[in-house]
Design a protein around this motif. Structure first.
Motif, PDB file in Angstrom:
ATOM      1  N   UNK A  23       0.841  -1.191   0.000  1.00 49.07           N
ATOM      2  CA  UNK A  23       0.000   0.000   0.000  1.00 49.07           C
ATOM      3  C   UNK A  23       0.881   1.248   0.000  1.00 49.07           C
ATOM      4  N   UNK A  24       1.467   1.518  -1.166  1.00 51.40           N
ATOM      5  CA  UNK A  24       2.414   2.636  -1.277  1.00 51.40           C
ATOM      6  C   UNK A  24       1.755   3.984  -1.031  1.00 51.40           C
ATOM      7  N   UNK A  25       0.467   4.117  -1.347  1.00 52.47           N
ATOM      8  CA  UNK A  25      -0.235   5.375  -1.068  1.00 52.47           C
ATOM      9  C   UNK A  25      -0.299   5.619   0.437  1.00 52.47           C
ATOM     10  N   UNK A  26      -0.550   4.564   1.201  1.00 57.75           N
ATOM     11  CA  UNK A  26      -0.594   4.688   2.660  1.00 57.75           C
ATOM     12  C   UNK A  26       0.787   5.003   3.220  1.00 57.75           C
ATOM     13  N   UNK A  27       1.814   4.355   2.683  1.00 53.79           N
ATOM     14  CA  UNK A  27       3.191   4.636   3.124  1.00 53.79           C
ATOM     15  C   UNK A  27       3.508   6.111   2.894  1.00 53.79           C
ATOM     16  N   UNK A  28       3.197   6.612   1.707  1.00 50.26           N
ATOM     17  CA  UNK A  28       3.469   8.019   1.393  1.00 50.26           C
ATOM     18  C   UNK A  28       2.654   8.950   2.289  1.00 50.26           C
ATOM     19  N   UNK A  29       1.399   8.635   2.505  1.00 45.27           N
ATOM     20  CA  UNK A  29       0.540   9.462   3.341  1.00 45.27           C
ATOM     21  C   UNK A  29       1.090   9.562   4.763  1.00 45.27           C
TER      22      UNK A  29
END
Length: 163
Positions: free
Chosen positions: A119-125
């Motif tokens: 979940x790269x979007x969650x990591x970035x967020x």
């Protein structure tokens, strides 16, 4: 907050764009059983949809969090969801900031949470929100993760944020 159980479960079913099909929706629903809404009401938050001024229609967002009983300096964010039509409106960030304030008021100095390494979007967020990724024992797509964190084959990215 227990009154919000059905609405949270609806969000867990429908807000992830069909990710994982019915099995994925079931897994998300199982991650937020009713007991979270019974026992962590003071640190779990919901945002009502503006389209429903009466406050009993669809939710715009929710955050399930708690103060650790065994680690008196820590709080934990367990699950956060934002309805697709409300993403990028700052609601998620506002929920996190409110939780940080609740944790500070309770004398906590750090907040932890996890996500899946895919979940790269969650990591970035989370990194944008000031969390740092804790050391892992391997990498997934360049992200430090802890193998088998939630059981065999279930690696997780572990975050911590000092308050």
């Amino acid at each position: 907050m227990e009154d919000d159980f059905a609405r949270v479960q609806h969000g867990l079913t429908h807000w992830w764009g069909g990710l994982g099909g019915e099995a994925g929706a079931q897994q998300r629903r199982l991650l937020v059983p009713r007991l979270f809404l019974q026992h962590f009401t003071g640190t779990s938050l919901v945002v009502e949809s503006a389209e429903d001024p009466g406050g009993r229609g669809p939710l715009a967002a929710f955050l399930i969090g708690f103060l650790s009983q065994d680690r008196p300096d820590e709080a934990y964010i367990h699950f956060v969801g934002v309805a697709p039509e409300h993403k990028r409106a700052g609601i998620g960030s506002a929920l996190y900031e409110r939780f940080f304030a609740l944790a500070r008021e309770a004398g906590r100095t750090r907040v932890r949470c996890i996500t899946g390494p895919a979940n790269l979007a969650s990591v970035a967020y989370h990194t944008r929100m000031g969390f740092r990724i804790e050391d892992g024992d391997h990498e997934v797509d360049g992200v430090a993760a802890k193998a088998n964190y939630d059981g065999e084959g279930l690696a997780r990215v572990c975050f911590v944020r000092d308050l």
